[in-house]
Design a protein around this motif. Structure first.
Motif, PDB file in Angstrom:
ATOM      1  N   TRP A 166     -30.285 -35.303  50.400  1.00 58.01           N
ATOM      2  CA  TRP A 166     -31.334 -36.265  50.067  1.00 58.01           C
ATOM      3  C   TRP A 166     -32.667 -35.898  50.709  1.00 58.01           C
ATOM      4  O   TRP A 166     -32.710 -35.140  51.686  1.00 58.01           O
ATOM      5  CB  TRP A 166     -30.911 -37.671  50.485  1.00 58.01           C
TER       6      TRP A 166
ATOM      7  N   ARG B  64     -35.317 -36.534  53.101  1.00 57.63           N
ATOM      8  CA  ARG B  64     -35.287 -37.306  54.347  1.00 57.63           C
ATOM      9  C   ARG B  64     -36.568 -38.121  54.512  1.00 57.63           C
ATOM     10  O   ARG B  64     -37.660 -37.676  54.121  1.00 57.63           O
ATOM     11  CB  ARG B  64     -35.112 -36.383  55.542  1.00 57.63           C
ATOM     12  N   PRO B  65     -36.453 -39.304  55.103  1.00 54.66           N
ATOM     13  CA  PRO B  65     -37.661 -40.072  55.418  1.00 54.66           C
ATOM     14  C   PRO B  65     -38.513 -39.305  56.429  1.00 54.66           C
ATOM     15  O   PRO B  65     -38.028 -38.361  57.065  1.00 54.66           O
ATOM     16  CB  PRO B  65     -37.112 -41.357  56.049  1.00 54.66           C
ATOM     17  N   THR B  66     -39.746 -39.742  56.595  1.00 53.79           N
ATOM     18  CA  THR B  66     -40.598 -39.156  57.634  1.00 53.79           C
ATOM     19  C   THR B  66     -39.842 -39.178  58.959  1.00 53.79           C
ATOM     20  O   THR B  66     -39.167 -40.165  59.280  1.00 53.79           O
ATOM     21  CB  THR B  66     -41.882 -40.008  57.785  1.00 53.79           C
ATOM     22  N   LEU B  67     -39.937 -38.093  59.713  1.00 52.95           N
ATOM     23  CA  LEU B  67     -39.185 -38.023  60.965  1.00 52.95           C
ATOM     24  C   LEU B  67     -39.971 -38.682  62.105  1.00 52.95           C
ATOM     25  O   LEU B  67     -41.162 -38.392  62.293  1.00 52.95           O
ATOM     26  CB  LEU B  67     -38.881 -36.566  61.323  1.00 52.95           C
ATOM     27  N   GLN B  68     -39.297 -39.541  62.834  1.00 52.82           N
ATOM     28  CA  GLN B  68     -39.919 -40.200  63.996  1.00 52.82           C
ATOM     29  C   GLN B  68     -40.132 -39.169  65.117  1.00 52.82           C
ATOM     30  O   GLN B  68     -39.291 -38.294  65.327  1.00 52.82           O
ATOM     31  CB  GLN B  68     -38.977 -41.317  64.473  1.00 52.82           C
TER      32      GLN B  68
ATOM     33  N   ILE C   6     -33.666 -38.233  73.427  1.00 53.94           N
ATOM     34  CA  ILE C   6     -32.674 -38.829  72.531  1.00 53.94           C
ATOM     35  C   ILE C   6     -31.456 -37.918  72.490  1.00 53.94           C
ATOM     36  O   ILE C   6     -31.561 -36.743  72.122  1.00 53.94           O
ATOM     37  CB  ILE C   6     -33.247 -38.976  71.089  1.00 53.94           C
TER      38      ILE C   6
ATOM     39  N   HIS D  10     -27.928 -36.800  70.857  1.00 52.15           N
ATOM     40  CA  HIS D  10     -27.341 -37.004  69.534  1.00 52.15           C
ATOM     41  C   HIS D  10     -25.939 -36.432  69.439  1.00 52.15           C
ATOM     42  O   HIS D  10     -25.599 -35.460  70.124  1.00 52.15           O
ATOM     43  CB  HIS D  10     -28.262 -36.485  68.417  1.00 52.15           C
TER      44      HIS D  10
ATOM     45  N   ARG E 188     -23.369 -34.117  64.059  1.00 50.59           N
ATOM     46  CA  ARG E 188     -24.450 -34.071  63.078  1.00 50.59           C
ATOM     47  C   ARG E 188     -25.418 -32.971  63.513  1.00 50.59           C
ATOM     48  O   ARG E 188     -25.485 -32.632  64.706  1.00 50.59           O
ATOM     49  CB  ARG E 188     -25.145 -35.421  62.924  1.00 50.59           C
TER      50      ARG E 188
ATOM     51  N   VAL F 174     -31.213 -35.008  65.065  1.00 43.79           N
ATOM     52  CA  VAL F 174     -31.466 -36.433  65.287  1.00 43.79           C
ATOM     53  C   VAL F 174     -31.779 -37.085  63.941  1.00 43.79           C
ATOM     54  O   VAL F 174     -32.354 -36.449  63.055  1.00 43.79           O
ATOM     55  CB  VAL F 174     -32.656 -36.576  66.269  1.00 43.79           C
ATOM     56  N   THR F 175     -31.386 -38.343  63.786  1.00 50.28           N
ATOM     57  CA  THR F 175     -31.689 -39.046  62.532  1.00 50.28           C
ATOM     58  C   THR F 175     -33.203 -39.237  62.385  1.00 50.28           C
ATOM     59  O   THR F 175     -33.946 -39.114  63.354  1.00 50.28           O
ATOM     60  CB  THR F 175     -31.010 -40.431  62.514  1.00 50.28           C
ATOM     61  N   ALA F 176     -33.630 -39.585  61.175  1.00 51.08           N
ATOM     62  CA  ALA F 176     -35.075 -39.715  60.921  1.00 51.08           C
ATOM     63  C   ALA F 176     -35.691 -40.810  61.793  1.00 51.08           C
ATOM     64  O   ALA F 176     -36.838 -40.728  62.209  1.00 51.08           O
ATOM     65  CB  ALA F 176     -35.311 -40.008  59.443  1.00 51.08           C
ATOM     66  N   VAL F 177     -34.899 -41.848  62.066  1.00 52.14           N
ATOM     67  CA  VAL F 177     -35.379 -42.969  62.874  1.00 52.14           C
ATOM     68  C   VAL F 177     -34.328 -43.250  63.949  1.00 52.14           C
ATOM     69  O   VAL F 177     -33.133 -43.039  63.724  1.00 52.14           O
ATOM     70  CB  VAL F 177     -35.619 -44.203  61.967  1.00 52.14           C
ATOM     71  N   PHE F 178     -34.784 -43.688  65.099  1.00 51.54           N
ATOM     72  CA  PHE F 178     -33.844 -43.955  66.196  1.00 51.54           C
ATOM     73  C   PHE F 178     -34.465 -44.968  67.160  1.00 51.54           C
ATOM     74  O   PHE F 178     -35.689 -45.195  67.136  1.00 51.54           O
ATOM     75  CB  PHE F 178     -33.506 -42.651  66.944  1.00 51.54           C
ATOM     76  N   GLY F 179     -33.609 -45.530  67.991  1.00 54.07           N
ATOM     77  CA  GLY F 179     -34.098 -46.455  69.008  1.00 54.07           C
ATOM     78  C   GLY F 179     -34.590 -45.686  70.220  1.00 54.07           C
ATOM     79  O   GLY F 179     -34.069 -44.604  70.522  1.00 54.07           O
TER      80      GLY F 179
ATOM     81  N   HIS G 160     -42.849 -45.407  63.955  1.00 53.39           N
ATOM     82  CA  HIS G 160     -42.557 -44.651  62.721  1.00 53.39           C
ATOM     83  C   HIS G 160     -43.342 -45.333  61.613  1.00 53.39           C
ATOM     84  O   HIS G 160     -43.510 -46.570  61.642  1.00 53.39           O
ATOM     85  CB  HIS G 160     -41.037 -44.722  62.455  1.00 53.39           C
TER      86      HIS G 160
ATOM     87  N   GLU H  33     -29.150 -42.040  58.478  1.00 57.94           N
ATOM     88  CA  GLU H  33     -30.461 -41.674  59.024  1.00 57.94           C
ATOM     89  C   GLU H  33     -30.970 -42.701  60.042  1.00 57.94           C
ATOM     90  O   GLU H  33     -32.170 -42.878  60.194  1.00 57.94           O
ATOM     91  CB  GLU H  33     -31.500 -41.518  57.889  1.00 57.94           C
TER      92      GLU H  33
ATOM     93  N   PRO I 264     -28.597 -41.609  65.678  1.00 60.42           N
ATOM     94  CA  PRO I 264     -28.326 -40.237  66.101  1.00 60.42           C
ATOM     95  C   PRO I 264     -27.103 -40.103  66.992  1.00 60.42           C
ATOM     96  O   PRO I 264     -26.478 -39.047  67.051  1.00 60.42           O
ATOM     97  CB  PRO I 264     -29.597 -39.842  66.865  1.00 60.42           C
TER      98      PRO I 264
ATOM     99  N   GLY J  83     -27.257 -46.616  67.960  1.00 58.84           N
ATOM    100  CA  GLY J  83     -28.630 -46.151  67.714  1.00 58.84           C
ATOM    101  C   GLY J  83     -29.650 -46.383  68.807  1.00 58.84           C
ATOM    102  O   GLY J  83     -30.758 -45.858  68.736  1.00 58.84           O
ATOM    103  N   GLY J  84     -29.331 -47.219  69.794  1.00 64.01           N
ATOM    104  CA  GLY J  84     -30.247 -47.394  70.924  1.00 64.01           C
ATOM    105  C   GLY J  84     -31.477 -48.233  70.633  1.00 64.01           C
ATOM    106  O   GLY J  84     -32.511 -48.073  71.289  1.00 64.01           O
ATOM    107  N   TYR J  85     -31.366 -49.133  69.654  1.00 64.53           N
ATOM    108  CA  TYR J  85     -32.498 -50.003  69.323  1.00 64.53           C
ATOM    109  C   TYR J  85     -32.460 -51.271  70.172  1.00 64.53           C
ATOM    110  O   TYR J  85     -31.386 -51.860  70.354  1.00 64.53           O
ATOM    111  CB  TYR J  85     -32.450 -50.428  67.850  1.00 64.53           C
TER     112      TYR J  85
END
Lengths: 166, 384
Positions: free
Chosen positions: A41, A43-47, A53, A55, A59, A62-67, B24, B106, B109, B125-127
């Motif tokens: 797919w 991918r969304p804009t990467l944060q 972070i 991971h 995988r 790192v995912t596109a968005v994360f906490g 983001h 997505e 991570p 996810g650490g949010y």
């Protein structure tokens, strides 16, 4: 949905019993079998990674968005970094994370004290609510703890006396 | 801003934390208007979920007013009052495209086994979560949904998790008209699952728990039979007897890792953490369902292993269905049910507690004090 770019004609009977109704994922999954195409797919804009972070090594990245809350730090952070070298399938991943969580609690108390805050552990445990709604239960718990505590102290005192021979 | 602050197992407090910011282009910042404590927050509170870090803010059930949006946000705008599904979902990956919004690839991570969830440890996810005055909401074009005009915010906040999870528990049961459905756990999710079982045509709905006031609530709210497992002997035998020795058609585990009722499970799962929580409810579900029956799991367990009678799953030909609720997929139907009066989520709310008293709120919910079913936290900035 079929995704048959490959030729299976050399396999006698390939697909003759396929039944699209035999799908226990319905209606939770609106099946497209997109997974057959892999990581395909857009991918969304990467944060931006403004903090460390960790991971999963199951995988590629790192995912596109994360906490970004509470990045790893201190001894617990070192243990977490080691844990993430193991897969999610491995106890070597999860058990060190639980250990890190417990160490992190002590780090939290030290951090509180360093910043001049003495944590009110009774308040943090919601003892006011317990006192208000379950006073007899709380008193019973305190009494039981006190009796057990007294028993343990008395036992060791007696043992000490016996060991000294008087 | 004021926010819930996790300090260790059974220790939380409200304290000042930095304001969240846009990190983001698809982020939004919301001013939280309602925030709930969920039964699954108690797994975090008890220290049972690995990688729950000190200083984190919990809360995956919340509504809020949009205060700021990132440059790529087009679906919501500043001033909108939104309900925020607990799943953080990109809407683009193959799993989101198939409406599996709880399984986004997505948004987390740290683990591949679950998508991102607000305020639910780094394993999800650490949010930071919504038990705060403000919260960062990623993928704001996907999850947040404008609360329909006229809908009570108390109903809206329960559409972020409780209603969809209870509904999906029943949906995954594949309930056919006339089926006997047994729900283990009379917490908010179990009560909602029992209520929703009727919507799929159940012929008989039974709920099992050990807390009398919750059973009484379930009897009235879910219009079902309710039994205290401490008073019926072996619950599996009781359920076999009451289904003419067949077993239930569908069993739903709405308890998860904090289950009581079996000393061995409690000691190994909850006290020693040798397994990922106590699997008593799941154990009972597998053994109470009929041959060829369906077990639906929405109770939350940790990421390691659990002791369950998997041999009986094979020998009885049981189908197990489980997932985190896909809130966005279910919302249109559930909003309709709330607006038509078929479901009345806000009736579950028994306690409204200021965010400043979050330590007491967790204690009340966790220890089931003051006949608590569902507590909501009101932040000083809620404004409504």
């Amino acid at each position: 949905m079929e995704n048959t770019t490959k030729d299976y004609s050399h396999i006698k009977g390939w697909g003759i019993d396929a039944d699209p109704k035999n799908d226990p994922t319905y209606p939770m999954k609106n099946r497209t079998n997109g997974e057959h195409l892999g990581y395909s797919w857009e991918r969304p804009t990467l944060q931006s990674e403004t903090v460390e972070i960790l991971h999963s090594n199951e995988r590629p990245d790192v995912t596109a968005v994360f906490g970004t809350s509470t990045p790893p730090s201190g001894l617990s952070g070192m243990i977490r970094r080691m844990a993430f070298k193991k897969t999610e399938n491995d106890y070597g991943h999860w058990l060190p994370l639980i250990l890190a969580d417990r160490i992190n609690v002590v780090e939290g108390i030290i951090e509180d004290l360093r910043s001049g805050h003495v944590p009110n552990i009774f308040a943090e445990k919601g003892m006011k609510a317990e006192w208000k709604y379950n006073r007899s239960g709380l008193l019973r718990q305190i009494a039981v703890t006190a009796i057990i505590g007294y028993g343990v102290v008395a036992f060791y005192r007696a043992k000490k006396k016996r060991d000294r021979g008087y | 801003m004021l926010a819930m602050n996790y300090r260790g197992p059974l220790r939380v407090r409200a304290s000042q934390k930095p304001m969240p910011k846009i990190e983001h282009p698809q982020d939004a910042i919301v001013r939280v208007t309602r925030s709930c404590i969920c039964g699954s927050d108690l797994h975090l509170y008890n220290g049972a979920v690995p990688d729950t870090r000190v200083g984190m803010t919990f809360g995956h059930e919340f509504t809020g007013v949009v205060e700021e949006v990132g440059s790529e946000v087009t679906k919501i705008k500043v001033g909108d009052h939104v309900l925020v599904p607990f799943n953080i979902a990109c809407g683009e990956c193959v799993f989101c495209k198939q409406e599996m919004y709880g399984n986004c690839h997505e948004s987390n991570p740290q683990a591949t086994a679950v998508g991102g969830i607000f305020g639910y440890s780094h394993t999800a996810g650490g949010y930071n979560g919504g038990q705060a005055e403000y919260a960062r909401v990623p993928y704001a074009n996907v999850g947040p949904t404008v609360i329909p005009e006229g809908m009570d915010p108390d109903d809206a906040v329960l559409l972020t998790d409780v209603v969809p999870t209870g509904y999906q528990a029943a949906e995954m049961g594949g309930i056919q008209k006339g089926d006997t459905v047994v729900v283990f756990g009379a917490g908010p999710i179990g009560i909602m699952a029992a209520k929703c079982a009727w919507l799929f045509g159940a012929g008989r709905v039974i709920i099992i728990d050990q807390v009398d006031y919750r059973l009484e609530f379930a009897r009235n709210y879910s219009q079902c039979e309710a039994y205290n497992f401490n008073e019926i002997g072996d619950p599996v035998l009781f359920l076999k007897k009451t289904t003419d020795w067949m077993g239930a058609d569908v069993c739903i585990d709405a308890v998860g890792a904090e289950a009581a009722g079996n000393a061995m499970q409690t000691i190994t799962g909850r006290k020693l953490l040798l397994q990922a929580g106590s699997a008593t409810a799941l154990h009972w579900a597998i053994n109470s369902v009929k041959k060829g029956g369906i077990v639906s799991i929405v109770g939350v367990y940790g990421p390691t292993d659990n002791l369950v009678p998997i041999g009986n799953v094979v020998n009885k030909g049981i189908t197990i269905r489980a997932n985190q609720a896909s809130v966005k997929r279910l919302l249109p139907r559930l909003i309709e049910h709330v607006q038509n009066g078929v479901l009345n989520p806000k009736a579950l709310i028994t306690h409204r507690i200021p965010l400043e008293e979050v330590s007491d709120a967790y204690r009340i919910f966790s220890a089931k004090l003051d006949n608590c079913i569902k507590p909501i936290l009101i932040s000083p900035s809620a404004g409504m």
